[in-house]
Design a protein around this motif. Structure first.
Motif, mmCIF file in Angstrom:
data_model
loop_
_atom_site.group_PDB
_atom_site.id
_atom_site.type_symbol
_atom_site.label_atom_id
_atom_site.label_comp_id
_atom_site.label_asym_id
_atom_site.label_seq_id
_atom_site.Cartn_x
_atom_site.Cartn_y
_atom_site.Cartn_z
ATOM 1 N N LYS A 29 0.828 -1.205 0.000
ATOM 2 C CA LYS A 29 0.000 0.000 0.000
ATOM 3 C C LYS A 29 0.865 1.259 0.000
ATOM 4 N N LEU A 30 1.910 1.256 0.833
ATOM 5 C CA LEU A 30 2.808 2.403 0.897
ATOM 6 C C LEU A 30 3.559 2.589 -0.416
ATOM 7 N N GLU A 31 3.970 1.475 -1.019
ATOM 8 C CA GLU A 31 4.704 1.547 -2.277
ATOM 9 C C GLU A 31 3.825 2.109 -3.392
ATOM 10 N N THR A 32 2.568 1.669 -3.422
ATOM 11 C CA THR A 32 1.642 2.186 -4.432
ATOM 12 C C THR A 32 1.397 3.674 -4.227
ATOM 13 N N LYS A 33 1.242 4.074 -2.977
ATOM 14 C CA LYS A 33 1.049 5.497 -2.673
ATOM 15 C C LYS A 33 2.243 6.315 -3.140
ATOM 16 N N HIS A 34 3.432 5.781 -2.914
ATOM 17 C CA HIS A 34 4.644 6.475 -3.353
ATOM 18 C C HIS A 34 4.724 6.567 -4.872
ATOM 19 N N PHE A 35 4.382 5.477 -5.546
ATOM 20 C CA PHE A 35 4.382 5.468 -7.013
ATOM 21 C C PHE A 35 3.536 6.612 -7.557
ATOM 22 N N TRP A 36 2.328 6.740 -7.034
ATOM 23 C CA TRP A 36 1.431 7.778 -7.531
ATOM 24 C C TRP A 36 1.886 9.178 -7.118
ATOM 25 N N ARG A 37 2.594 9.273 -6.002
ATOM 26 C CA ARG A 37 3.112 10.573 -5.589
ATOM 27 C C ARG A 37 4.141 11.090 -6.592
ATOM 28 N N ILE A 38 4.992 10.189 -7.083
ATOM 29 C CA ILE A 38 5.990 10.603 -8.067
ATOM 30 C C ILE A 38 5.324 10.894 -9.415
ATOM 31 N N ILE A 39 4.326 10.101 -9.776
ATOM 32 C CA ILE A 39 3.558 10.401 -10.986
ATOM 33 C C ILE A 39 2.970 11.811 -10.892
ATOM 34 N N ASP A 40 2.427 12.153 -9.734
ATOM 35 C CA ASP A 40 1.838 13.484 -9.544
ATOM 36 C C ASP A 40 2.879 14.581 -9.697
ATOM 37 N N ALA A 41 4.102 14.341 -9.243
ATOM 38 C CA ALA A 41 5.154 15.347 -9.396
ATOM 39 C C ALA A 41 5.395 15.648 -10.872
ATOM 40 N N PHE A 42 5.439 14.599 -11.700
ATOM 41 C CA PHE A 42 5.589 14.810 -13.146
ATOM 42 C C PHE A 42 4.402 15.595 -13.699
ATOM 43 N N ARG A 43 3.213 15.259 -13.240
ATOM 44 C CA ARG A 43 2.015 15.913 -13.761
ATOM 45 C C ARG A 43 1.940 17.393 -13.373
ATOM 46 N N LEU A 44 2.459 17.732 -12.211
ATOM 47 C CA LEU A 44 2.341 19.087 -11.686
ATOM 48 C C LEU A 44 3.552 19.954 -12.004
ATOM 49 N N TYR A 45 4.447 19.456 -12.829
ATOM 50 C CA TYR A 45 5.658 20.206 -13.155
ATOM 51 C C TYR A 45 5.334 21.599 -13.698
ATOM 52 N N ARG A 46 4.478 21.670 -14.713
ATOM 53 C CA ARG A 46 4.162 22.950 -15.334
ATOM 54 C C ARG A 46 3.530 23.906 -14.331
ATOM 55 N N VAL A 47 2.656 23.411 -13.497
ATOM 56 C CA VAL A 47 2.016 24.259 -12.490
ATOM 57 C C VAL A 47 3.064 24.894 -11.581
ATOM 58 N N ASN A 48 4.051 24.097 -11.187
ATOM 59 C CA ASN A 48 5.100 24.606 -10.312
ATOM 60 C C ASN A 48 5.895 25.716 -10.992
ATOM 61 N N ILE A 49 6.280 25.511 -12.239
ATOM 62 C CA ILE A 49 7.066 26.519 -12.949
ATOM 63 C C ILE A 49 6.238 27.776 -13.182
ATOM 64 N N GLN A 50 4.979 27.598 -13.531
ATOM 65 C CA GLN A 50 4.131 28.762 -13.765
ATOM 66 C C GLN A 50 3.930 29.586 -12.499
ATOM 67 N N GLU A 51 3.864 28.937 -11.358
ATOM 68 C CA GLU A 51 3.759 29.672 -10.098
ATOM 69 C C GLU A 51 5.002 30.525 -9.870
ATOM 70 N N HIS A 52 6.156 29.958 -10.217
ATOM 71 C CA HIS A 52 7.403 30.705 -10.085
ATOM 72 C C HIS A 52 7.419 31.891 -11.046
ATOM 73 N N VAL A 53 6.957 31.690 -12.267
ATOM 74 C CA VAL A 53 6.916 32.765 -13.259
ATOM 75 C C VAL A 53 5.967 33.872 -12.804
#
Length: 412
Positions: A29-53
């Motif tokens: 369960k913890l491993e699956t949660k971690h897997f999706w957490r890293i997937i989310d980081a990839f998905r939210l990349y643009r949002v993070n950069i746009q916030e900085h901009v």
């Protein structure tokens, strides 16, 4: 094509060897949660950069009007950074699209709520930005100079110890722990050696899977790896300059090449004694909680007469992390332990200058004064003359395990 394998979830890093063990169900369960957490980081990349901009835009617009008038290109450059982030996000989406079924023998299923994308921590986003720079180091023409200073000495030493005109290199096995995006391992396999890369970071595993198995056309893809750097830019255009990748076709290995990538914690995955002719570590040994555990593992898995080739600094990854075991030893101490364990040091250079994911246009650049050595396990010695204490040793090939979880308390 590089195969990525995994076998069951592994826990997070530990403070001591007797950390509390979760049940297999809880670990999964913890491993699956971690897997999706890293997937989310990839998905939210643009949002993070746009916030900085957006923050940079607000800061600029807060200046007095006559100051803004002196800087006519600032807002257009910020708009360009935003556009580059959009393009980088397309690559991030392609990477995660090819990550859901990348492991041969483990699936992470569907997330509990597909609509819920969790905000990423600063740590995870920094790791993703660092991974983007790995594409420069491993798979771009821009990274060629860095590869030649870091990888070339290792490759040349392998060719010197196992020359193709004196031995059948197709029977020489080379292991690369901390393989990153896989270029060093790929280059060794291209020369005909059996080569396996080992990596435990999902950031690296997702990205290496994409470039090794989904990229065929040379320099067909573009990344903007420096848009995250808002300091030490000589020119505004330096921040938005592109790199193209891959500089070679990763799938151009000979059909009989024996090349693979294995996911998991090095000391947990590789336990079989006398398994490898060569272990090559590049910018790796300082990722250990206890570097002597790495020495011990390498000794055990090397065949009698096998060699350990190392190049890198000692920037201990867990040094400043609370509640983490981190033993920071000098090279002198590590060398003493290597010799006391039974290795014979055959080559040693204590000052090899290298860089790591360097931005060669930056006003701040780091040079590592690395140690390079070749240490041999004597042919007439087995396990340092001691009886093997591990009751769980097997004669099968090294077990492939899934990556341990990154967290705010770990480094990749």
């Amino acid at each position: 094509m590089a195969e990525t394998t995994g076998e069951g979830p592994q826990g997070a890093p530990f403070f001591n060897k007797d950390r509390i063990k979760n049940s297999p169900e809880e670990e999964a369960k913890l491993e699956t949660k971690h897997f999706w957490r890293i997937i989310d980081a990839f998905r939210l990349y643009r949002v993070n950069i746009q916030e900085h901009v957006k923050r940079a835009e607000r800061q600029f617009l807060s200046l007095p009007k006559h100051h803004q008038d002196l800087l006519p290109d600032v807002l257009s450059n910020l708009a360009r950074i935003s556009q580059c982030a959009d393009h980088n996000q397309d690559i991030m989406q392609a990477i995660i699209h090819n990550s859901f079924h990348m492991f041969e023998n483990i699936e992470y299923g569907e997330r509990e709520d597909p609509r819920k994308v969790r905000p990423s921590t600063t740590f995870d986003m920094d790791k993703l930005k660092s991974t983007i720079k790995q594409f420069v180091r491993d798979w771009s023409e821009t990274g060629r100079k860095e590869r030649e200073t870091c990888y070339k000495p290792i490759i040349q030493e392998i060719q010197k110890i196992f020359p193709s005109d004196q031995c059948d290199v197709s029977k020489v096995s080379v292991l690369i722990p901390g393989a990153g995006l896989g270029r060093l391992a790929w280059e060794i396999a291209r020369l005909g050696y059996i080569c396996q890369g080992n990596e435990w970071s999902f950031f690296m595993l997702f990205s290496s899977n994409f470039v090794l198995n989904r990229c065929e056309n040379v320099n067909s893809l573009t990344l903007y790896p420096w848009i995250h750097q808002f300091s030490n830019n000589k020119k505004s255009s330096d921040q938005t300059r592109p790199i193209t990748f891959p500089d070679v076709n990763p799938q151009s290995l000979p059909l009989d090449a024996d090349f693979s990538m294995v996911a998991g914690d090095f000391v947990e995955v590789y336990r079989d004694p006398d398994s490898w002719d060569c272990v090559a570590t590049c910018f790796f040994i300082d990722t250990a909680h206890n570097v002597i555990e790495y020495v011990e593992t390498i000794w055990k898995i090397l065949k009698p007469g096998g060699v350990w080739i190392n190049l890198g600094p000692l920037l201990y990854h867990f040094e400043n992390m609370a509640d983490e075991l981190s033993v920071e030893l000098s090279y002198e101490d590590i060398r003493t332990a290597i010799v006391n364990y039974g290795f014979h040091i055959e080559v040693e250079k204590e000052s090899v200058h290298t860089t790591y994911t360097e931005n060669d246009h930056s006003m701040l650049r780091y040079i590592y004064d690395c140690v390079f050595f070749v240490a041999r396990k004597p042919a007439d010695v087995y396990c340092n003359g001691r009886e093997e204490e591990d009751d769980h040793l097997q004669s099968t090939p090294p077990a492939a395990k899934s990556p341990r979880r990154e967290g705010t308390d770990t480094m990749t």
